[in-house]
Structures are given as structure tokens and as C-alpha cells.
Design an enzyme around this catalytic site. Structure first.
Site, short mmCIF file in Angstrom:
data_model
loop_
_atom_site.label_atom_id
_atom_site.label_comp_id
_atom_site.label_asym_id
_atom_site.label_seq_id
_atom_site.Cartn_x
_atom_site.Cartn_y
_atom_site.Cartn_z
N HIS A 59 2.92 5.97 7.96
CA HIS A 59 3.65 5.68 6.74
C HIS A 59 2.87 5.54 5.39
O HIS A 59 3.54 4.92 4.59
CB HIS A 59 4.58 4.53 6.94
N ARG B 116 4.47 -1.57 -10.21
CA ARG B 116 3.19 -1.69 -10.59
C ARG B 116 2.60 -0.13 -10.87
O ARG B 116 3.38 0.73 -10.56
CB ARG B 116 2.52 -2.32 -9.44
N HIS C 197 8.87 13.05 0.45
CA HIS C 197 8.65 11.78 -0.15
C HIS C 197 8.12 12.26 -1.62
O HIS C 197 7.29 12.64 -1.78
CB HIS C 197 7.56 10.97 0.59
N GLY D 108 3.37 -0.12 0.55
CA GLY D 108 2.14 0.57 1.19
C GLY D 108 2.40 0.95 2.53
O GLY D 108 1.33 0.89 3.46
N GLY D 109 3.55 0.97 3.37
CA GLY D 109 3.50 1.12 4.80
C GLY D 109 3.38 -0.14 5.56
O GLY D 109 3.82 -0.07 6.68
N LYS E 18 14.22 -5.30 -1.67
CA LYS E 18 14.97 -4.10 -1.27
C LYS E 18 16.35 -4.13 -1.09
O LYS E 18 17.25 -3.00 -1.76
CB LYS E 18 14.19 -3.28 -0.24
N LYS F 229 12.44 -1.93 7.60
CA LYS F 229 11.50 -2.01 6.54
C LYS F 229 11.37 -3.42 6.05
O LYS F 229 12.58 -4.18 6.08
CB LYS F 229 11.80 -1.12 5.36
N GLU G 230 10.80 5.79 -6.06
CA GLU G 230 10.42 6.59 -4.94
C GLU G 230 11.81 7.03 -4.45
O GLU G 230 12.67 6.30 -4.20
CB GLU G 230 9.73 5.73 -3.89
#
Length: 657
Positions: A218, A276, A191, A147-148, A99, A141, A258
Site C-alpha cells: 500500500h 502536507r 490511485h 503512507g500505508g 478520515k 484504515k 487522493e
């Protein structure tokens, strides 16, 4: 697999011990065992998966939604073995999967990003300093997360270190990496994500946006496309930014960009890119008339995209509900066990039901507790939501608690219907989503449950068979049958009785709930492809409800969802358990899972809220805390990695009474 079969392509499945009888194993042309149930020994075992690919002469690997789908090392190993990885090139996964790197690339590409720290220095003191610079509340994060998983919010500086440590542990378990990034936490945003697709010939398109704002832990729970309430200008800007993001990393295949979107101004910032296919991709397919998996297979084979941006037209509105084995009222804790009953809506032109489990199968503690995805299309949002609610009422599940009733309330909640969605929607609308009326006895349902129990028992006696084998007569009347029966029931931990008097008129009864008034009721059983039905006339209202008697339970299914009544054991058969004092002096596992860490020893002094032990279930970490101040009297003889059931006592405190 369905798409591959449609295209004439043979498929090969891999499976763990836990999935020997799973649906994907039976759907495939071939299937190979790859190891024990824990994912680290099976679905994350890249070498074993590649060994199967070569053994089966497979040309390509579709990585699915999770596990190795965004693992750059696995992608590189596929390339080295001359096996096509159906996804983007390793460089794109690396750039977007880390990230901190993705933020820098997005900023250079003119995609707006959130203020934060994305550096390589992971020293705790450096992270503390950066957290203080960014300010609180703060999002922690996992650099390789999704996926939280590995995600925590530190509301204050004192929260920071405990939340950081928890996120690092979870990230290491899920992704094999515990590096973190820190970002300003934007309170209650939306989101919104954009589906993008690119080929090997330099073409890239978007297929509009999805709103995934309503979440718990999340993680997404309900998604819709397009996002409600956005102007066409904002939609276009989101799509164009997403395509720039994809092109900036030389993307190929299906991906999702996102964004965090401000609820009022609709200003948006890049959050991350999932390299993906997403779980929620069917709603994009529904509004664009596409098969994104077919696109994946064709693009991986070197074909150009079948359309240009101008060819892609948005039509109608689609909603996806994720059906989970979980207990919403207990903080959405996942549940594991056997699906003794699973009846789902019937798929039709504008309704898709995607599932990997069937009645009688296990929902394992080792994997995600999702049972199914219900995907519904309508000409507009109002129609799509109405259809969604109607289809949710067709679910009949027994053996495990699910979130179906919660989804029914959510899809009908006034603010949700108005399109006022955001990531804090569930806590802000707690009163409407978890109404007290859910714990108030509904007399009509109690009558239906009692009559249903008696009529099913009576029919089973007549046929000497279980409910699935009986051919239910149009009348359950038996001359001179016992004149009166009392059915003890329990609802929301409260016991009561329903007294049923048989009359001389077929299918007609006098019924009393507790000490209430006597009421005349007409009722009889019928059956269809979904199981037993109870037709009952109560107070001039005829109801046709679903009915299931399972072990010591009676399940009633109607337009409000599922209501479960318990048939209490007689006192001489009562199941022993903890007395209230013992329960107050212990800390138990809130869910079936695997014991990750025990944080205290016998004799330790603890304070209320102090972490005592950690359980991993369905890939999530649960920290169990002390119920009060006290001294640890005993720790159960468990070791790391042991399985524990829901309610298993792990730590006991000295009795203060």
C-alpha cells in the site's frame, strides 16, 4: 533547505542519535540534538522540537513529509508559542486528518466518496457488524493514517479480526491513535491524486494530477505526472473536485487530494487528503515549472499565490522512482545497514536526484528505508520512461540490497509502458517483474566478474592500495604472471568456477566457465568519476561495465542493473550457520528490526501459519508465522523492544525427525 537558502532564509535542523552525521544536519546553518533514535523519543517529541525553535529564535517550522507534519496538536502548540507552522491551519488538519470527518465534509461539498463506516463507535462488535453490512473484500484504515501505515485488507469475514488487530497496533505505533474506519474495497483501482495549493486570501488552485497506482504494501514505488490515458474532461473534473475539497475545509498551503479511479470507466471517488507536501511533489514541479516549497514559504509569510489557475500550464511528462533499501524478491522486506558504495546519476536540467544519505552512511531500522528519489522529465511519456531507464542503470549500490533492478524491469514492463497501471499491477505481472532468468547464470557476466576480480586484485598488489586509491594503468598485463587462475564464484546459491589463462598478448585471456568451452576475451580496467570500469570484448561485443569488488563480493553494473557474485569462503574459513533441519524447525526475523511482541510460550501447540511473534522495522509491522504444525521447544530470551537482526531465531519448534 535548498529553497530557503535560495531565498536568503537561515535554516535550523533537529536530529536524533542515529542522524548525527546525516546530510540535513550538515546542510543546515545550525543543528540541535533532540533525543535517541526511536522517533517517539525524538522526531515525535513536539515539546523538544518547540524548545529548539525558541532556543534558535526560529520564526517558522517546516514539518517535512512525515512524523508531525499532519499532527493537529503540534500545529496548535506552534500557534500557542507564536511560531508559524508551514502548513494548513489546525482546523483543516483535524477535518482532513480524521478520515471519518473528511468523508462527511467531502460528501457535503459534492465530492464523490466510497461506501463505508466512518463512525466514532469503535466497539469491536460494532465494527464487525459494519463490516458485514459493507461486505467483503473490505479496507481497514487508520482514521489518522497515511503512507500505508495502519492499513489492511480483509478479503473474507474470517480475516477481519486478525487484520483489524494488526492495523490497530500499527496505527497506535505510528500515529498514537488506533481508531479505524471501514470502506468497500474496490478491486484493482488506480490511485490518482491532485496537487492543490491555497493561500490566506481565499485563492486556491490545482497543479494537475499524479498517478501513483503501482504500489507495494500500500505504499507508492513509482509515480508519474500527468496520469496516463485520461481525457482532458476527466483531468479537469479531478482538478475541480480537488479545489472544492480544499476550499471546503478552509485550506492553506500545499495539499494533496487522493482519489480512487476506476480502471475502465475513470469514475473517481475521494479517498483522503494529505495535509502536507508529498514525497512525490517534484514531478508536479517538473511539469509546471514551479518550486512548491518556495510557494509554501511565501504563503506561510502571508503572501498571495503567485499565479491564478489560468496561468498554470502543463508541459511534458515526469516520472519519479523511489530508490529503497529493500529486497523485492523477499516481499519487498526493508533492509538496514551501511551503504558501502553509493553512486547515483548526476543531476542535470531534466534530472533531479533527491537524497538524504551518502556513501558510508547507515540506513537505520528506525526510519523509512528510502535512499533517494530519481525524478526525470521528458517531452512526453515515452521519452520520460526511456530517460528513467537510462538513469536507473547509473545507480551503483553495495552493502545493501535495493529495488533498482526491480524498477528497471517495472519501467520497461509492457503493460506499464502501455499505461495500464493499477494498484494490483505488481502481483498481476509477477512473471515479468520477477523473471526466472534472474536466477539463470549469465556466462558473460560471470566472465566479467572473474576477470574484474583478478585485475583489481592484481592492481591492488601493484599499488598496495584499495580500489579507490589506485591509478589504473591502461594495461593490467604483467610478464610471467601466474599462467592460470581459477576463480570460485557463487550466484543464486549455486557454486561454479571460472578458469582464466593468461596469454602472451597484453589484455588477452582464455576463459572457461565451469566445464564449458574456452573463449578468447580482451579486457582491461579504467576509471572515471563513478569508479572502476571493465572494458571487455567477448564474442565480438565490447562492453563497458561498472565494477566493484567489496568484501567477498563482485558487483557488475550494466544496462540490466546490478548482478552480484559471491566469492565463497574456503571450506576451512566457512561461516557456520543453521543446518537445513534446524532452519525448518525455527522461526526467524525476516529483517533487522525491533521485537514488538512474542505471542507463544515454550510448550505451546501451534499450527502452520499461526502468528508467533511481531517485528517492527522501518515503521512497518511484520508478523512471523509458524512454518508448520508443532510444539514450541524454546523461545529465545528476548523481551519487547529488543533489537533483532535478519535471520535471528526467536522461536524454535520440537524436531519431528
Amino acid at each position: 533547505m535548498r529553497t530557503a537558502k535560495k531565498l536568503g532564509v537561515r535554516t535550523v535542523a533537529v536530529y536524533s542519535d542515529a542522524d548525527r552525521h546525516a546530510m540535513h544536519v550538515e546542510m543546515a546553518d545550525e543543528a540541535y540534538h533532540i533525543g535517541p533514535a526511536p522517533s517517539t523519543q525524538s522526531y515525535l517529541n513536539a515539546s523538544k522540537i518547540l524548545e529548539v525553535a525558541k532556543k534558535s529564535n526560529s520564526q517558522a517550522i517546516h514539518p517535512g513529509y512525515g512524523f508531525l507534519s499532519e499532527n493537529v496538536e503540534f500545529c496548535e502548540k506552534c500557534a500557542s508559542e507564536d511560531i508559524i507552522f508551514i502548513g494548513p491551519p489546525p482546523s483543516a488538519i483535524r477535518d482532513m486528518g480524521i478520515k471519518s470527518t473528511s468523508k462527511a465534509i467531502m460528501s457535503a461539498a459534492g465530492v464523490p466518496i466510497v461506501r463505508g463506516y466512518h463512525g466514532e463507535d469503535q466497539n469491536i462488535e460494532r465494527l464487525k457488524a459494519e463490516a458485514q453490512r459493507i461486505g467483503f473484500p473490505l479496507m481497514i484504515k487508520a482514521v489518522r493514517g497515511g503512507g500505508g501505515k495502519g492499513m489492511r485488507i480483509a478479503m473474507t469475514e474470517s480475516d477481519f479480526l486478525p487484520q483489524l488487530e494488526s492495523a490497530k497496533r500499527e496505527s497506535l505505533k505510528s500515529f498514537g491513535d488506533d481508531n479505524m474506519l471501514l470502506e468497500q474495497y474496490i478491486t484493482d483501482p488506480r490511485h490518482v491524486e491532485v496537487q492543490v495549493f491555497a493561500d490566506m486570501h481565499g485563492n486556491a488552485v490545482h497543479l494537475f494530477e499524479r498517478d501513483c497506482s503501482v504500489q507495494r504494501r500500500h505504499q507508492k514505488i513509482i509515480e508519474e505526472a500527468p496520469a496516463p490515458g485520461l481525457s482532458e474532461e476527466t483531468r479537469r473534473a479531478l482538478g475541480e473536485a480537488a479545489v472544492r475539497a480544499a476550499k471546503a475545509v478552509g485550506y492553506v498551503g500545499a495539499g494533496t487530494v487522493e482519489f480512487i479511479l476506476h480502471r475502465v470507466t475513470h469514475e473517481f471517488h475521494f479517498m483522503e487528503m494529505n495535509t502536507r507536501l508529498q514525497v512525490e511533489h517534484p514531478i508536479t514541479e517538473m511539469i509546471t515549472g514551479t518550486d512548491l516549497v518556495e510557494w509554501q514559504l511565501r504563503v506561510a509569510a502571508g503572501e498571495p499565490l503567485p499565479v491564478t489557475q489560468e496561468d498554470i500550464v502543463r508541459n511534458g511528462h515526469a516520472v519519479e522512482c523511489r530508490i529503497y533499501a529493500e529486497e523485492p524478491a523477499a516481499g519487498f522486506l526493508p533492509r538496514a545497514g551501511t551503504l558501502h558504495r553509493l553512486t547515483q546519476p548526476i543531476a542535470e536540467e531534466f534530472v533531479r536526484v533527491e537524497t538524504g544519505v551518502r556513501e558510508g552512511q547507515e540506513v537505520s531500522v528506525h526510519y523509512d528505508p528510502m535512499i533517494a528519489k530519481l525524478v526525470v522529465w521528458g517531452r512526453d511519456r515515452t521519452e520520460a520512461l526511456a530517460k528513467t531507464k537510462a538513469k536507473l542503470t547509473e545507480y551503483q549500490v553495495a552493502g545493501l540490497e535495493t529495488n533498482v533492478n526491480f524498477l528497471l524491469r517495472l519501467s520497461g514492463a509492457s503493460a506499464f509502458v502501455a499505461g495500464d497501471v493499477h494498484t494490483a499491477f505488481i502481483p498481476q505481472h509477477e512473471a515479468e517483474l520477477f523473471p526466472k532468468s534472474d536466477t539463470v547464470l549469465n556466462e558473460n557476466r560471470a566472465i566479467q566478474a572473474a576477470l574484474g576480480h583478478l585485475l583489481v586484485s592484481q592492481a591492488q598488489l601493484a599499488t598496495n592500495d584499495s580500489w579507490k586509491g589506485i591509478s589504473v594503468p591502461s594495461t593490467a598485463f604483467r610478464p610471467n604472471y601466474q599462467l592460470q587462475k581459477t576463480v570460485p564464484l557463487r550466484f543464486d546459491e549455486k557454486d561454479f568456477t571460472v578458469t582464466v589463462q593468461y596469454t602472451d598478448v597484453p589484455n588477452t585471456y582464455r576463459v572457461q566457465v565451469g566445464d564449458g568451452e574456452w573463449r578468447s576475451v580482451e579486457a582491461y580496467l579504467s576509471s572515471n568519476e563513478k569508479g572502476l570500469r571493465l572494458n571487455a570484448l567477448i564474442d565480438d561485443k565490447i562492453s563497458n561495465i561498472g565494477l566493484l569488488t567489496y568484501e567477498q563480493q563482485v558487483h557488475v553494473y550494466d544496462e540490466t542493473g546490478q548482478t552480484v557474485f559471491v566469492l565463497p569462503h574456503p571450506k576451512f574459513q566457512a561461516v557456520s550457520g543453521l543446518d537445513p533441519a534446524a532452519a525448518a524447525n525455527s522461526a526467524s526475523s525476516p529483517t533487522p528490526g525491533v521485537l514488538e511482541r512474542i505471542l507463544v510460550n515454550k510448550g505451546d501447540k501451534v499450527v502452520k501459519g499461526q502468528p508467533l511473534f511481531v517485528v517492527i522495522a522501518m515503521k512497518m509491522e511484520y508478523v512471523v508465522r509458524s512454518p508448520r504444525d508443532g510444539v514450541v521447544e524454546a523461545v529465545a530470551p528476548f523481551k519487547q523492544g529488543d533489537a533483532v537482526g535478519k535471520g535471528t531465531q526467536v522461536v524454535m519448534l520440537e524436531d519431528q525427525s
